[in-house]
Design a protein around this motif. Structure first.
Motif, PDB file in Angstrom:
ATOM      1  N   PRO A  53       0.776  -1.236   0.000  1.00 53.67           N
ATOM      2  CA  PRO A  53       0.000   0.000   0.000  1.00 53.67           C
ATOM      3  C   PRO A  53       0.810   1.290   0.000  1.00 53.67           C
ATOM      4  N   GLY A 156      -4.332   1.069   2.246  1.00 49.77           N
ATOM      5  CA  GLY A 156      -3.896   1.980   1.200  1.00 49.77           C
ATOM      6  C   GLY A 156      -5.062   2.502   0.379  1.00 49.77           C
ATOM      7  N   PRO A 159      -6.280   0.880  -4.984  1.00 49.16           N
ATOM      8  CA  PRO A 159      -5.598  -0.387  -5.308  1.00 49.16           C
ATOM      9  C   PRO A 159      -5.805  -0.773  -6.765  1.00 49.16           C
TER      10      PRO A 159
END
Length: 480
Positions: A53, A156, A159
Protein backbone atom coordinates in the motif's frame (compact mmCIF):
# COMPACT_ATOMS: atom_id res chain seq x y z
CA UNK A 1 -8.90 -21.46 -41.86
CA UNK A 2 -10.41 -18.66 -43.97
CA UNK A 3 -8.44 -15.45 -43.25
CA UNK A 4 -10.31 -12.17 -43.36
CA UNK A 5 -7.12 -10.19 -43.88
CA UNK A 6 -3.99 -11.96 -45.08
CA UNK A 7 -0.43 -11.19 -46.09
CA UNK A 8 -0.05 -12.55 -49.62
CA UNK A 9 3.40 -13.33 -51.04
CA UNK A 10 3.99 -13.25 -54.78
CA UNK A 11 5.17 -16.38 -56.60
CA UNK A 12 8.06 -16.20 -59.08
CA UNK A 13 10.05 -18.78 -60.96
CA UNK A 14 12.66 -18.63 -58.21
CA UNK A 15 10.16 -19.30 -55.44
CA UNK A 16 8.08 -17.17 -53.06
CA UNK A 17 8.87 -13.50 -52.80
CA UNK A 18 7.37 -11.27 -50.11
CA UNK A 19 6.40 -7.73 -51.06
CA UNK A 20 8.03 -5.59 -48.37
CA UNK A 21 6.52 -2.18 -48.98
CA UNK A 22 6.90 0.93 -46.86
CA UNK A 23 3.58 0.14 -45.14
CA UNK A 24 4.88 -3.34 -44.19
CA UNK A 25 8.02 -1.83 -42.66
CA UNK A 26 5.86 0.69 -40.81
CA UNK A 27 3.74 -2.15 -39.45
CA UNK A 28 6.89 -3.91 -38.23
CA UNK A 29 8.08 -0.71 -36.54
CA UNK A 30 4.71 -0.08 -34.87
CA UNK A 31 4.49 -3.70 -33.75
CA UNK A 32 7.88 -3.46 -32.02
CA UNK A 33 6.92 -0.13 -30.47
CA UNK A 34 3.69 -1.58 -29.09
CA UNK A 35 5.61 -4.54 -27.69
CA UNK A 36 8.08 -2.33 -25.82
CA UNK A 37 5.26 -0.12 -24.51
CA UNK A 38 3.47 -3.23 -23.18
CA UNK A 39 6.67 -4.46 -21.50
CA UNK A 40 7.27 -1.09 -19.83
CA UNK A 41 3.63 -0.82 -18.77
CA UNK A 42 3.68 -4.31 -17.22
CA UNK A 43 6.98 -3.58 -15.45
CA UNK A 44 5.58 -0.36 -13.99
CA UNK A 45 2.32 -2.01 -12.92
CA UNK A 46 4.22 -4.90 -11.31
CA UNK A 47 6.34 -2.36 -9.43
CA UNK A 48 3.27 -0.45 -8.21
CA UNK A 49 1.53 -3.63 -7.00
CA UNK A 50 4.76 -4.81 -5.36
CA UNK A 51 5.13 -1.70 -3.19
CA UNK A 52 1.40 -1.28 -2.43
CA UNK A 53 0.00 0.00 0.00
CA UNK A 54 2.93 2.40 -0.29
CA UNK A 55 3.55 4.45 -3.44
CA UNK A 56 6.59 5.88 -5.22
CA UNK A 57 5.67 9.30 -3.81
CA UNK A 58 6.17 7.93 -0.30
CA UNK A 59 9.80 7.13 -1.19
CA UNK A 60 10.27 10.68 -2.45
CA UNK A 61 8.76 12.02 0.77
CA UNK A 62 11.08 9.83 2.85
CA UNK A 63 14.15 10.88 0.86
CA UNK A 64 13.19 14.55 1.15
CA UNK A 65 12.73 14.21 4.92
CA UNK A 66 16.21 12.68 5.28
CA UNK A 67 17.74 15.46 3.19
CA UNK A 68 15.94 18.08 5.30
CA UNK A 69 17.24 16.44 8.48
CA UNK A 70 20.80 16.58 7.12
CA UNK A 71 20.29 20.27 6.30
CA UNK A 72 19.23 20.80 9.94
CA UNK A 73 22.35 18.88 11.01
CA UNK A 74 20.34 15.91 12.26
CA UNK A 75 21.09 12.24 11.45
CA UNK A 76 17.95 10.10 11.47
CA UNK A 77 19.98 7.12 10.18
CA UNK A 78 22.05 6.95 13.43
CA UNK A 79 25.29 6.85 11.45
CA UNK A 80 24.20 4.35 8.77
CA UNK A 81 24.29 6.96 6.00
CA UNK A 82 27.95 7.69 6.77
CA UNK A 83 28.72 3.96 6.70
CA UNK A 84 27.04 3.69 3.27
CA UNK A 85 28.98 6.73 2.04
CA UNK A 86 32.27 5.07 3.03
CA UNK A 87 31.37 2.00 0.95
CA UNK A 88 30.73 4.08 -2.17
CA UNK A 89 33.63 4.65 -4.63
CA UNK A 90 35.69 7.78 -4.06
CA UNK A 91 35.27 10.00 -7.12
CA UNK A 92 37.29 12.89 -5.79
CA UNK A 93 36.55 15.87 -3.61
CA UNK A 94 34.27 17.60 -6.11
CA UNK A 95 31.85 14.65 -5.92
CA UNK A 96 31.70 14.48 -2.14
CA UNK A 97 28.21 16.02 -2.11
CA UNK A 98 27.01 13.55 -4.76
CA UNK A 99 28.20 10.64 -2.60
CA UNK A 100 26.15 12.05 0.28
CA UNK A 101 23.01 12.26 -1.86
CA UNK A 102 23.51 8.68 -3.14
CA UNK A 103 24.08 7.41 0.40
CA UNK A 104 20.90 9.15 1.56
CA UNK A 105 18.98 7.67 -1.40
CA UNK A 106 20.22 4.15 -0.60
CA UNK A 107 19.33 4.53 3.08
CA UNK A 108 15.88 5.89 2.15
CA UNK A 109 15.35 2.90 -0.20
CA UNK A 110 16.32 0.39 2.49
CA UNK A 111 14.09 2.08 5.06
CA UNK A 112 11.26 2.29 2.52
CA UNK A 113 11.59 -1.43 1.73
CA UNK A 114 11.50 -2.30 5.43
CA UNK A 115 8.36 -0.19 5.93
CA UNK A 116 6.66 -1.86 2.94
CA UNK A 117 7.50 -5.30 4.30
CA UNK A 118 6.08 -4.28 7.70
CA UNK A 119 2.88 -3.05 6.04
CA UNK A 120 2.53 -6.34 4.12
CA UNK A 121 2.97 -8.39 7.29
CA UNK A 122 0.57 -6.20 9.27
CA UNK A 123 -2.09 -6.38 6.54
CA UNK A 124 -1.66 -10.15 6.22
CA UNK A 125 -2.16 -10.58 9.97
CA UNK A 126 -5.23 -8.34 9.88
CA UNK A 127 -6.75 -10.25 6.95
CA UNK A 128 -6.29 -13.52 8.85
CA UNK A 129 -9.06 -12.44 11.25
CA UNK A 130 -12.35 -14.27 10.53
CA UNK A 131 -14.49 -13.09 13.43
CA UNK A 132 -16.48 -10.82 11.12
CA UNK A 133 -17.92 -13.90 9.40
CA UNK A 134 -19.69 -14.93 12.62
CA UNK A 135 -21.24 -11.55 13.38
CA UNK A 136 -25.07 -11.53 13.55
CA UNK A 137 -26.84 -9.58 10.83
CA UNK A 138 -27.20 -5.89 11.67
CA UNK A 139 -24.78 -6.00 14.62
CA UNK A 140 -21.02 -5.68 14.95
CA UNK A 141 -18.82 -6.37 17.95
CA UNK A 142 -16.08 -4.04 19.18
CA UNK A 143 -13.23 -6.32 17.97
CA UNK A 144 -14.70 -6.35 14.47
CA UNK A 145 -15.12 -2.57 14.48
CA UNK A 146 -11.49 -2.20 15.57
CA UNK A 147 -10.43 -4.67 12.88
CA UNK A 148 -12.31 -2.73 10.19
CA UNK A 149 -10.66 0.52 11.27
CA UNK A 150 -7.17 -1.03 11.16
CA UNK A 151 -7.79 -2.64 7.77
CA UNK A 152 -8.93 0.73 6.45
CA UNK A 153 -5.70 2.31 7.72
CA UNK A 154 -3.33 -0.35 6.35
CA UNK A 155 -5.13 -1.09 3.05
CA UNK A 156 -3.90 1.98 1.20
CA UNK A 157 -5.76 3.94 -1.45
CA UNK A 158 -6.55 3.31 -5.13
CA UNK A 159 -5.60 -0.39 -5.31
CA UNK A 160 -4.95 -2.07 -8.65
CA UNK A 161 -6.21 -5.55 -9.52
CA UNK A 162 -3.20 -7.41 -8.05
CA UNK A 163 -2.28 -4.90 -5.33
CA UNK A 164 -3.31 -7.18 -2.43
CA UNK A 165 -1.78 -10.43 -3.70
CA UNK A 166 1.35 -10.15 -1.51
CA UNK A 167 -0.71 -9.33 1.58
CA UNK A 168 -3.26 -12.14 1.42
CA UNK A 169 -2.94 -14.70 4.23
CA UNK A 170 -1.89 -18.22 3.36
CA UNK A 171 -4.45 -21.00 3.15
CA UNK A 172 -4.49 -22.60 6.63
CA UNK A 173 -3.73 -26.33 6.96
CA UNK A 174 -6.30 -28.10 9.17
CA UNK A 175 -5.07 -30.72 11.60
CA UNK A 176 -5.15 -34.24 10.21
CA UNK A 177 -7.33 -35.36 13.14
CA UNK A 178 -9.97 -32.80 12.16
CA UNK A 179 -9.76 -33.86 8.53
CA UNK A 180 -10.31 -37.53 9.37
CA UNK A 181 -13.12 -36.70 11.79
CA UNK A 182 -14.97 -34.61 9.18
CA UNK A 183 -14.43 -37.31 6.58
CA UNK A 184 -16.05 -39.91 8.82
CA UNK A 185 -18.93 -37.54 9.56
CA UNK A 186 -19.50 -37.05 5.82
CA UNK A 187 -19.60 -40.77 4.96
CA UNK A 188 -21.64 -41.91 7.98
CA UNK A 189 -25.09 -41.23 6.43
CA UNK A 190 -24.33 -43.27 3.29
CA UNK A 191 -22.68 -46.33 4.88
CA UNK A 192 -24.12 -49.25 6.74
CA UNK A 193 -22.94 -49.89 10.31
CA UNK A 194 -20.64 -52.66 9.12
CA UNK A 195 -19.11 -50.58 6.31
CA UNK A 196 -18.73 -47.57 8.58
CA UNK A 197 -16.88 -49.61 11.22
CA UNK A 198 -14.54 -50.90 8.52
CA UNK A 199 -13.95 -47.36 7.19
CA UNK A 200 -13.35 -46.00 10.71
CA UNK A 201 -10.77 -48.76 11.26
CA UNK A 202 -8.96 -47.78 8.06
CA UNK A 203 -9.02 -44.13 9.18
CA UNK A 204 -7.46 -45.00 12.52
CA UNK A 205 -4.79 -47.08 10.77
CA UNK A 206 -4.07 -44.12 8.46
CA UNK A 207 -3.71 -41.81 11.49
CA UNK A 208 -1.30 -44.24 13.12
CA UNK A 209 0.92 -45.10 10.15
CA UNK A 210 0.92 -42.44 7.42
CA UNK A 211 -0.84 -39.29 8.58
CA UNK A 212 2.02 -37.56 10.41
CA UNK A 213 4.45 -37.75 7.47
CA UNK A 214 1.86 -36.65 4.90
CA UNK A 215 0.75 -33.82 7.19
CA UNK A 216 4.37 -32.67 7.46
CA UNK A 217 4.65 -32.62 3.64
CA UNK A 218 1.48 -30.56 3.49
CA UNK A 219 2.77 -28.09 6.08
CA UNK A 220 6.02 -27.77 4.13
CA UNK A 221 4.13 -26.98 0.92
CA UNK A 222 1.90 -24.46 2.71
CA UNK A 223 5.00 -22.55 3.85
CA UNK A 224 6.49 -22.59 0.36
CA UNK A 225 3.39 -21.93 -1.79
CA UNK A 226 0.89 -19.10 -1.40
CA UNK A 227 -1.94 -21.62 -1.72
CA UNK A 228 -1.20 -25.31 -1.21
CA UNK A 229 -4.56 -26.36 -2.70
CA UNK A 230 -4.91 -24.46 -5.99
CA UNK A 231 -2.36 -26.25 -8.21
CA UNK A 232 -3.48 -29.71 -7.04
CA UNK A 233 -7.12 -28.73 -7.48
CA UNK A 234 -6.44 -27.52 -11.03
CA UNK A 235 -4.50 -30.65 -11.93
CA UNK A 236 -6.46 -33.47 -10.28
CA UNK A 237 -10.00 -32.07 -10.52
CA UNK A 238 -9.69 -30.71 -14.07
CA UNK A 239 -6.52 -31.31 -16.09
CA UNK A 240 -6.17 -35.04 -15.29
CA UNK A 241 -9.82 -35.75 -16.06
CA UNK A 242 -10.15 -37.76 -19.27
CA UNK A 243 -13.88 -37.13 -19.71
CA UNK A 244 -15.38 -34.85 -22.34
CA UNK A 245 -15.38 -31.16 -21.39
CA UNK A 246 -18.84 -30.67 -22.86
CA UNK A 247 -21.49 -31.06 -20.12
CA UNK A 248 -19.01 -32.64 -17.65
CA UNK A 249 -16.88 -29.54 -17.05
CA UNK A 250 -17.73 -26.52 -19.22
CA UNK A 251 -20.56 -24.23 -18.16
CA UNK A 252 -22.56 -21.46 -19.84
CA UNK A 253 -23.74 -17.90 -19.24
CA UNK A 254 -26.83 -16.27 -20.68
CA UNK A 255 -27.58 -12.86 -22.16
CA UNK A 256 -30.22 -10.46 -20.86
CA UNK A 257 -33.54 -12.30 -21.06
CA UNK A 258 -35.78 -9.30 -21.75
CA UNK A 259 -33.41 -6.87 -23.51
CA UNK A 260 -31.72 -7.24 -26.91
CA UNK A 261 -29.77 -4.09 -27.86
CA UNK A 262 -29.96 -5.00 -31.57
CA UNK A 263 -31.31 -7.98 -33.52
CA UNK A 264 -28.56 -7.53 -36.14
CA UNK A 265 -26.20 -10.47 -35.57
CA UNK A 266 -23.04 -8.85 -36.96
CA UNK A 267 -23.63 -5.62 -35.03
CA UNK A 268 -24.14 -7.46 -31.75
CA UNK A 269 -21.02 -9.53 -32.39
CA UNK A 270 -18.96 -6.42 -33.18
CA UNK A 271 -20.11 -4.61 -30.05
CA UNK A 272 -19.56 -7.64 -27.82
CA UNK A 273 -16.07 -8.40 -29.14
CA UNK A 274 -15.10 -4.74 -28.83
CA UNK A 275 -16.39 -4.58 -25.24
CA UNK A 276 -14.59 -7.80 -24.26
CA UNK A 277 -11.29 -6.55 -25.70
CA UNK A 278 -11.71 -3.23 -23.88
CA UNK A 279 -12.08 -5.27 -20.71
CA UNK A 280 -8.88 -7.15 -21.62
CA UNK A 281 -7.09 -3.82 -22.10
CA UNK A 282 -8.17 -2.67 -18.65
CA UNK A 283 -7.17 -6.06 -17.27
CA UNK A 284 -3.66 -5.80 -18.74
CA UNK A 285 -3.31 -2.35 -17.18
CA UNK A 286 -4.69 -3.71 -13.87
CA UNK A 287 -7.44 -1.09 -13.93
CA UNK A 288 -10.06 -3.65 -12.86
CA UNK A 289 -10.66 -3.12 -9.16
CA UNK A 290 -10.05 -6.11 -6.86
CA UNK A 291 -13.12 -7.73 -5.31
CA UNK A 292 -13.59 -6.55 -1.73
CA UNK A 293 -15.97 -8.19 0.74
CA UNK A 294 -17.79 -5.53 2.76
CA UNK A 295 -15.71 -3.05 0.77
CA UNK A 296 -12.71 -4.05 2.90
CA UNK A 297 -11.63 -7.68 2.73
CA UNK A 298 -9.87 -8.39 -0.63
CA UNK A 299 -10.23 -11.68 -2.45
CA UNK A 300 -7.48 -13.31 -4.51
CA UNK A 301 -7.31 -11.99 -8.09
CA UNK A 302 -4.88 -14.56 -9.53
CA UNK A 303 -7.48 -16.28 -11.72
CA UNK A 304 -8.09 -13.09 -13.73
CA UNK A 305 -4.74 -13.59 -15.48
CA UNK A 306 -6.00 -16.33 -17.82
CA UNK A 307 -9.37 -15.02 -18.97
CA UNK A 308 -8.05 -14.19 -22.45
CA UNK A 309 -5.47 -15.76 -24.81
CA UNK A 310 -5.79 -19.11 -23.01
CA UNK A 311 -6.38 -22.62 -24.34
CA UNK A 312 -6.58 -25.97 -22.62
CA UNK A 313 -4.29 -28.27 -24.63
CA UNK A 314 -5.12 -32.02 -24.43
CA UNK A 315 -2.44 -34.52 -23.42
CA UNK A 316 -2.17 -38.28 -23.16
CA UNK A 317 -2.13 -38.37 -19.34
CA UNK A 318 -3.17 -34.83 -18.45
CA UNK A 319 -3.93 -31.54 -20.16
CA UNK A 320 -2.09 -28.25 -19.67
CA UNK A 321 -3.11 -24.62 -19.94
CA UNK A 322 -1.39 -22.54 -22.59
CA UNK A 323 -1.57 -18.80 -21.96
CA UNK A 324 -0.21 -16.13 -24.32
CA UNK A 325 0.76 -12.63 -23.29
CA UNK A 326 -1.22 -11.11 -26.14
CA UNK A 327 -3.35 -11.99 -29.15
CA UNK A 328 -4.61 -9.61 -31.80
CA UNK A 329 -7.25 -11.78 -33.43
CA UNK A 330 -10.29 -13.90 -32.64
CA UNK A 331 -11.19 -17.25 -34.21
CA UNK A 332 -14.72 -17.32 -35.69
CA UNK A 333 -16.91 -20.27 -36.66
CA UNK A 334 -19.86 -19.97 -39.05
CA UNK A 335 -21.66 -22.66 -41.08
CA UNK A 336 -18.85 -25.18 -40.71
CA UNK A 337 -16.08 -22.73 -41.62
CA UNK A 338 -13.30 -21.23 -39.48
CA UNK A 339 -12.16 -17.64 -39.91
CA UNK A 340 -9.30 -15.64 -38.45
CA UNK A 341 -10.51 -12.08 -37.75
CA UNK A 342 -8.00 -9.39 -36.84
CA UNK A 343 -9.12 -7.17 -33.98
CA UNK A 344 -6.49 -4.41 -34.16
CA UNK A 345 -5.12 -1.97 -36.70
CA UNK A 346 -1.73 -0.21 -36.41
CA UNK A 347 -3.48 2.54 -34.44
CA UNK A 348 -5.15 0.22 -31.93
CA UNK A 349 -8.36 -1.72 -31.30
CA UNK A 350 -10.84 -1.72 -34.17
CA UNK A 351 -14.11 0.10 -33.63
CA UNK A 352 -17.36 -1.84 -33.14
CA UNK A 353 -18.44 -0.75 -36.64
CA UNK A 354 -15.23 -2.06 -38.23
CA UNK A 355 -15.61 -5.38 -36.40
CA UNK A 356 -19.28 -5.55 -37.45
CA UNK A 357 -18.25 -5.19 -41.11
CA UNK A 358 -15.83 -8.11 -40.79
CA UNK A 359 -18.48 -10.31 -39.16
CA UNK A 360 -20.99 -9.31 -41.86
CA UNK A 361 -18.52 -10.39 -44.57
CA UNK A 362 -18.37 -13.81 -42.89
CA UNK A 363 -22.17 -14.07 -42.71
CA UNK A 364 -22.45 -13.09 -46.40
CA UNK A 365 -19.64 -15.39 -47.55
CA UNK A 366 -21.22 -18.24 -49.61
CA UNK A 367 -18.06 -20.39 -49.80
CA UNK A 368 -18.47 -23.97 -48.55
CA UNK A 369 -16.46 -25.55 -45.77
CA UNK A 370 -13.23 -27.30 -46.66
CA UNK A 371 -13.09 -31.13 -46.42
CA UNK A 372 -13.17 -32.30 -42.77
CA UNK A 373 -13.54 -28.68 -41.58
CA UNK A 374 -17.23 -28.58 -40.66
CA UNK A 375 -17.12 -31.08 -37.77
CA UNK A 376 -13.51 -30.53 -36.68
CA UNK A 377 -14.44 -28.78 -33.41
CA UNK A 378 -16.34 -31.90 -32.31
CA UNK A 379 -12.93 -33.31 -31.39
CA UNK A 380 -12.72 -30.79 -28.53
CA UNK A 381 -15.88 -32.42 -27.13
CA UNK A 382 -14.38 -35.91 -27.32
CA UNK A 383 -12.68 -37.75 -24.43
CA UNK A 384 -9.37 -36.02 -23.78
CA UNK A 385 -7.02 -38.87 -24.68
CA UNK A 386 -8.82 -39.34 -28.01
CA UNK A 387 -8.60 -35.61 -28.77
CA UNK A 388 -4.92 -35.54 -27.75
CA UNK A 389 -4.15 -38.29 -30.26
CA UNK A 390 -6.14 -36.60 -33.03
CA UNK A 391 -4.56 -33.22 -32.25
CA UNK A 392 -1.06 -34.59 -32.88
CA UNK A 393 -2.12 -35.62 -36.39
CA UNK A 394 -3.91 -32.33 -36.95
CA UNK A 395 -0.88 -30.31 -35.85
CA UNK A 396 1.34 -32.06 -38.39
CA UNK A 397 -0.96 -31.40 -41.36
CA UNK A 398 -2.71 -28.12 -40.40
CA UNK A 399 -0.48 -26.54 -37.76
CA UNK A 400 -1.04 -22.92 -38.84
CA UNK A 401 -4.84 -23.25 -38.80
CA UNK A 402 -4.73 -24.92 -35.38
CA UNK A 403 -2.46 -22.16 -34.07
CA UNK A 404 -4.89 -19.52 -35.37
CA UNK A 405 -7.62 -21.06 -33.19
CA UNK A 406 -5.56 -21.87 -30.10
CA UNK A 407 -3.67 -18.57 -30.25
CA UNK A 408 -6.83 -16.44 -30.50
CA UNK A 409 -7.95 -14.07 -27.78
CA UNK A 410 -11.15 -16.15 -27.61
CA UNK A 411 -13.49 -18.10 -29.87
CA UNK A 412 -16.61 -16.67 -31.53
CA UNK A 413 -19.45 -18.82 -32.86
CA UNK A 414 -21.96 -17.16 -35.22
CA UNK A 415 -24.99 -19.44 -34.96
CA UNK A 416 -27.50 -19.69 -37.80
CA UNK A 417 -30.48 -20.21 -35.46
CA UNK A 418 -32.22 -17.77 -33.08
CA UNK A 419 -32.35 -18.29 -29.32
CA UNK A 420 -33.68 -16.69 -26.17
CA UNK A 421 -36.79 -16.47 -24.04
CA UNK A 422 -40.14 -16.45 -25.87
CA UNK A 423 -43.50 -15.46 -24.41
CA UNK A 424 -45.32 -18.30 -26.15
CA UNK A 425 -43.42 -21.07 -24.36
CA UNK A 426 -40.96 -19.65 -21.81
CA UNK A 427 -39.98 -23.00 -20.25
CA UNK A 428 -39.20 -24.77 -23.53
CA UNK A 429 -37.44 -21.73 -25.01
CA UNK A 430 -35.20 -21.38 -21.96
CA UNK A 431 -34.35 -25.09 -22.10
CA UNK A 432 -33.44 -24.76 -25.78
CA UNK A 433 -31.41 -21.61 -25.05
CA UNK A 434 -29.45 -23.36 -22.29
CA UNK A 435 -28.89 -26.45 -24.47
CA UNK A 436 -27.57 -24.29 -27.31
CA UNK A 437 -25.12 -22.54 -24.98
CA UNK A 438 -23.97 -25.69 -23.21
CA UNK A 439 -23.59 -28.02 -26.19
CA UNK A 440 -24.77 -26.39 -29.41
CA UNK A 441 -24.57 -29.00 -32.15
CA UNK A 442 -21.45 -30.53 -30.63
CA UNK A 443 -19.19 -29.28 -33.44
CA UNK A 444 -19.73 -25.49 -33.38
CA UNK A 445 -17.94 -24.65 -30.10
CA UNK A 446 -14.19 -24.87 -29.42
CA UNK A 447 -14.49 -26.24 -25.89
CA UNK A 448 -10.75 -25.90 -25.19
CA UNK A 449 -10.73 -22.10 -25.42
CA UNK A 450 -11.08 -20.18 -22.16
CA UNK A 451 -14.48 -19.10 -23.44
CA UNK A 452 -16.54 -19.13 -26.62
CA UNK A 453 -18.71 -16.10 -27.37
CA UNK A 454 -21.92 -17.34 -29.01
CA UNK A 455 -23.93 -14.89 -31.13
CA UNK A 456 -27.31 -16.15 -32.35
CA UNK A 457 -29.01 -15.03 -35.55
CA UNK A 458 -31.48 -12.80 -33.65
CA UNK A 459 -28.72 -10.94 -31.77
CA UNK A 460 -28.85 -12.91 -28.53
CA UNK A 461 -25.53 -13.70 -26.83
CA UNK A 462 -24.09 -16.33 -24.53
CA UNK A 463 -20.84 -17.78 -23.27
CA UNK A 464 -19.53 -21.33 -23.13
CA UNK A 465 -16.71 -21.32 -20.57
CA UNK A 466 -13.91 -23.82 -19.98
CA UNK A 467 -13.64 -24.41 -16.23
CA UNK A 468 -10.03 -25.24 -15.36
CA UNK A 469 -8.52 -21.74 -15.69
CA UNK A 470 -10.87 -20.05 -13.18
CA UNK A 471 -14.09 -20.37 -11.22
CA UNK A 472 -17.40 -18.92 -12.35
CA UNK A 473 -17.31 -15.60 -10.38
CA UNK A 474 -14.29 -14.45 -12.41
CA UNK A 475 -15.87 -15.01 -15.82
CA UNK A 476 -19.18 -13.77 -14.41
CA UNK A 477 -17.57 -10.46 -13.44
CA UNK A 478 -16.23 -10.07 -16.98
CA UNK A 479 -19.64 -10.98 -18.45
CA UNK A 480 -21.48 -8.42 -16.35
Amino acid sequence: MHPQVGFRPSLTSDGAEADLSASALQDIYLSGLRSWKRHLSRFWNDFLTGVFPASPLSWLFLFSAIQLAWFLQLDPSLGLTEKIKELLPDWGGQHHRLRGVLAAALFASCLWGALIFTLHVALRLLLSYHGWLLEPHGAMSSPTKTWLALVRIFSGRHPMLFSYQRSLPRQPVPSVQDTVRKYLESVRPVLSDEDFDWTAGLAQEFLRLQASLLQWYLQLKSWWASNYVSDWWEEFVYLRSRNSLMVNSNYYMMDFLYVTPTPVQAARAGNAVHALLLYRHRLNRQEILPTLLMGMRPLCSAQYEKIFNTTRVPGAQKDHLRHLRDSRHVAVFHRGRFFRVGTHSPSGLLSPRALEQQFQRILDDPSPACPHEEHLAALTAAPRDLWAQARRSLKSCAGEALEAVEGAAFFVSLDSEPAGLTREDPAASLDAYAHALLAGRGHDRWYDKSFTLIVFSNGKLGLSVEHSWADCPVSGHMWE
